[in-house]
Design a protein around this motif. Structure first.
Motif, short mmCIF file in Angstrom:
data_model
loop_
_atom_site.label_atom_id
_atom_site.label_comp_id
_atom_site.label_asym_id
_atom_site.label_seq_id
_atom_site.Cartn_x
_atom_site.Cartn_y
_atom_site.Cartn_z
N VAL A 173 22.23 -73.48 -144.79
CA VAL A 173 22.91 -73.32 -146.08
C VAL A 173 22.44 -72.06 -146.83
N ALA A 174 23.41 -71.37 -147.48
CA ALA A 174 23.11 -70.07 -148.09
C ALA A 174 22.51 -70.20 -149.49
N ASP A 175 21.29 -70.73 -149.55
CA ASP A 175 20.50 -70.53 -150.77
C ASP A 175 19.09 -70.12 -150.36
N LEU A 186 34.19 -73.66 -161.44
CA LEU A 186 33.03 -74.47 -161.02
C LEU A 186 32.49 -73.92 -159.71
N GLY A 187 32.11 -72.66 -159.70
CA GLY A 187 31.66 -72.01 -158.48
C GLY A 187 32.83 -71.33 -157.79
N LEU A 188 32.53 -70.67 -156.67
CA LEU A 188 33.59 -69.87 -156.04
C LEU A 188 34.36 -70.61 -154.95
N GLY A 189 33.78 -71.65 -154.38
CA GLY A 189 34.59 -72.49 -153.49
C GLY A 189 35.77 -73.04 -154.29
N HIS A 190 35.47 -73.47 -155.48
CA HIS A 190 36.50 -73.98 -156.39
C HIS A 190 37.50 -72.88 -156.74
N VAL A 206 33.89 -65.08 -140.35
CA VAL A 206 33.64 -65.07 -141.79
C VAL A 206 33.22 -66.46 -142.26
N TYR A 207 32.60 -66.50 -143.43
CA TYR A 207 32.18 -67.73 -144.11
C TYR A 207 33.17 -68.85 -143.80
N HIS A 208 32.64 -69.92 -143.21
CA HIS A 208 33.50 -70.96 -142.62
C HIS A 208 34.45 -71.62 -143.63
N ILE A 253 39.12 -61.69 -148.86
CA ILE A 253 38.03 -60.94 -148.22
C ILE A 253 36.68 -61.36 -148.80
N SER A 254 35.65 -61.23 -147.96
CA SER A 254 34.27 -61.40 -148.42
C SER A 254 33.68 -60.00 -148.47
N SER A 255 33.36 -59.55 -149.67
CA SER A 255 32.92 -58.17 -149.87
C SER A 255 31.73 -58.16 -150.82
N HIS A 296 30.31 -58.68 -146.72
CA HIS A 296 30.78 -59.68 -145.76
C HIS A 296 29.69 -60.69 -145.40
N ASN A 297 30.07 -61.95 -145.48
CA ASN A 297 29.23 -63.05 -144.98
C ASN A 297 29.89 -63.55 -143.71
N PRO A 298 29.26 -63.50 -142.56
CA PRO A 298 27.85 -63.15 -142.29
C PRO A 298 27.65 -61.65 -142.04
N ALA A 358 39.60 -61.07 -153.76
CA ALA A 358 38.38 -60.38 -153.35
C ALA A 358 37.17 -61.20 -153.79
N ASP A 359 36.53 -61.83 -152.83
CA ASP A 359 35.35 -62.66 -153.10
C ASP A 359 34.13 -61.75 -153.03
N GLU A 360 33.58 -61.42 -154.20
CA GLU A 360 32.46 -60.48 -154.26
C GLU A 360 31.16 -61.19 -154.64
N ILE A 361 31.03 -62.43 -154.21
CA ILE A 361 29.86 -63.24 -154.60
C ILE A 361 28.54 -62.60 -154.16
N HIS A 362 28.57 -61.83 -153.06
CA HIS A 362 27.32 -61.25 -152.55
C HIS A 362 27.06 -59.84 -153.06
N HIS A 363 27.79 -59.41 -154.08
CA HIS A 363 27.77 -57.99 -154.46
C HIS A 363 26.43 -57.47 -154.97
N ALA A 383 26.90 -65.41 -160.47
CA ALA A 383 25.46 -65.12 -160.44
C ALA A 383 24.75 -66.04 -159.45
N SER A 384 25.51 -66.92 -158.81
CA SER A 384 24.89 -68.02 -158.07
C SER A 384 24.11 -67.58 -156.84
N LYS A 385 24.68 -66.68 -156.02
CA LYS A 385 23.93 -66.24 -154.83
C LYS A 385 22.79 -65.33 -155.25
N THR A 386 23.07 -64.42 -156.16
CA THR A 386 22.09 -63.43 -156.59
C THR A 386 20.83 -64.10 -157.13
N ALA A 390 24.13 -74.96 -160.20
CA ALA A 390 24.65 -75.02 -161.57
C ALA A 390 26.17 -74.87 -161.60
N ARG A 391 26.77 -74.62 -160.43
CA ARG A 391 28.23 -74.62 -160.25
C ARG A 391 28.97 -73.79 -161.30
N HIS A 392 28.63 -72.52 -161.39
CA HIS A 392 29.39 -71.62 -162.27
C HIS A 392 29.84 -70.39 -161.49
C1 PLP Z 1 31.67 -65.50 -149.45
C2 PLP Z 1 31.33 -66.78 -150.15
N1 PLP Z 1 32.18 -67.30 -151.06
C3 PLP Z 1 31.91 -68.45 -151.70
C4 PLP Z 1 30.76 -69.16 -151.44
C5 PLP Z 1 30.52 -70.49 -152.13
O1 PLP Z 1 30.33 -70.33 -153.46
P1 PLP Z 1 30.04 -71.61 -154.40
O2 PLP Z 1 28.72 -72.15 -154.03
O3 PLP Z 1 30.05 -71.00 -155.76
O4 PLP Z 1 31.17 -72.58 -154.18
C6 PLP Z 1 29.84 -68.66 -150.50
C7 PLP Z 1 28.62 -69.42 -150.20
O5 PLP Z 1 27.90 -69.13 -149.30
C8 PLP Z 1 30.14 -67.44 -149.84
O6 PLP Z 1 29.30 -66.93 -148.95
#
Ligand code: PLP
Length: 389
Positions: A36-38, A94-98, A120-122, A167-169, A171-173, A199-204, A233-236, A242-244
């Motif tokens: 898991v990515a934390d 409530l997070g980026l999956g949401h 890419v991120y499953h 896109i994951s930008s 990129h994960n993984p 554009a999912d920039e969660i890892h920016h 701010a969740s990955k960083t 905290a689901r934001h």
């Molecule tokens: C590219 C990407 N988007 C979204 C998420 C999930 O984000 P959240 O935990 O905010 O739902 C992850 C989690 O690893 C991710 O790698």
């Protein structure tokens, strides 16, 4: 900022540690959780102080607004990424999956194709499928040992039934940072084929020293009217619990549709998420991130050097993130044989499968942990595959 300090997360309701046995069959007694990515680091002091502030108010009732988080995020994007986003464009989720799920449901129809770049991120494919949309894979190609997008193949493969690109930008993984040229090329393809860009920039923020991340809308400002940018701010800051998350939508009509969907689902963020995001996006937060990325880069180089010496194992060089990507193809073993060694001999639990075409022979290893533990994992892999030396 003592990233070397080993923290025992077992028994703390951590999915990574407390579900590792169910996921990988390896006990947390002697295993190392690398899925898991934390990250296994103590939270930044600036976050701890913010939580203490909450405690002292001793009141967790309805709160007025998410504005402290949104304004801090707009400041952070301009300061750290040179991207000026009007706070009015930003909505909390409530997070980026949401955010991904809600974006798909709001802006695409059942049966529509959604383009993703695999592996890419499953959850990208999982969410597209769960929403009744169609995954349209554009497999990445490996050149000079790292991933590249294949624009010609992508465009040739579009059927006319696709309506969005996700896109994951970065990129994960493997932490590839797409160049401004890559992003402009994607923008042009979206324009020619009428695709919404998500554009999912969660890892920016997790770019290693010396690397430069370009936000999609800095590279392609002309795409603002058909782009959603997802950040958090969740990955960083390791605050995913905290689901934001945030969705930035410059176009007023798209934004209105998205906000109506948020309203229907009553998805206001929670107080802790807003408080932590507001505290994180600050000068003190920035100093913590600078130290973190240097630490993660050193973890990455240690892993790359150590695992790269094992015949048959090919770790991909990274530019960002802590999600290392290792190809086991040259061992000549199938996945079950590889996993038997990784799980049973090395007692490591990486992420397995679900990344899509091109990911079949790879495992993803989370390096967001104290260096001594990364070294331990490298040594265990070397031992588990020692007969290949
Ligand atoms: C590219 C990407 N988007 C979204 C998420 C999930 O984000 P959240 O935990 O905010 O739902 C992850 C989690 O690893 C991710 O790698």
């Amino acid at each position: 900022m003592d990233f070397d300090k080993v923290i025992d997360r077992r028994g703390t309701n951590s999915v990574k540690w407390d579900r590792m046995e169910a996921y990988g069959g390896v006990s947390a007694e002697d295993g190392i959780a690398m899925w898991v990515a934390d990250m296994d680091f103590r939270a930044a002091d600036v976050l701890q102080e913010a939580v203490r502030g909450l405690l002292e108010t001793a009141n967790y009732g309805y709160f007025a607004s998410d504005a402290p988080a949104i304004e801090a995020a707009a400041w952070w994007m301009a300061e750290r990424h040179g991207w000026v986003a009007d706070p009015d464009w930003i909505s909390s989720t409530l997070g980026l999956g949401h955010a991904i799920a809600l974006s798909l449901e709001t802006f695409t129809e059942p049966g529509d194709g959604v383009v993703i770049f695999t592996p890419v991120y499953h959850e990208f494919a999982a969410k597209i499928t769960a929403a009744g949309r169609r995954v349209h894979e554009s497999p990445l190609v490996i050149r000079d040992g790292v991933y590249h997008m294949d624009f010609e193949a992508l465009e040739a493969g579009l059927t006319g039934g696709e309506t969005a690109m996700l896109i994951s930008s970065p990129h994960n993984p493997a932490g590839r940072i797409w160049t401004a040229e890559d992003l402009r090329e994607l923008s042009a393809i979206c324009d020619r084929h009428g695709l919404l860009m998500i554009a999912d920039e969660i890892h920016h923020d997790l770019t290693f020293p010396g690397e430069n991340f370009t936000p999609f809308l800095v590279a392609a400002p002309e795409a603002a009217h058909r782009t959603l940018v997802l950040t958090a701010a969740s990955k960083t800051f390791n605050i995913a619990g905290a689901r934001h998350g945030m969705v930035t939508i410059p176009d007023a009509a798209l934004r209105d549709r998205f906000r109506r969907a948020l309203h229907v689902h009553q998805t206001q963020p929670n107080l802790l998420g807003v408080t932590l995001t507001a505290a994180a996006y600050s000068p003190r937060g920035a100093a913590w991130v600078d130290a973190l990325t240097a630490y993660l880069d050193a973890n990455h180089r240690l892993f790359l050097d150590g695992v790269g010496q094992i015949p048959g194992l090919a770790p991909m060089p990274m530019q960002s993130t802590y999600l290392a990507w290792v190809d086991f193809a040259d061992t000549g073993m199938n996945r079950a044989e590889v996993l038997a060694r990784v799980h049973e001999r090395a007692r490591l639990v990486p992420s397995v499968g679900g990344f899509g075409t091109g990911g079949e022979s790879f495992l993803r290893f989370n390096l967001g942990m104290p260096r001594a533990r990364v070294q331990d994992a490298v040594t265990r892999l070397q031992d588990a595959f020692s007969d290949l030396q």
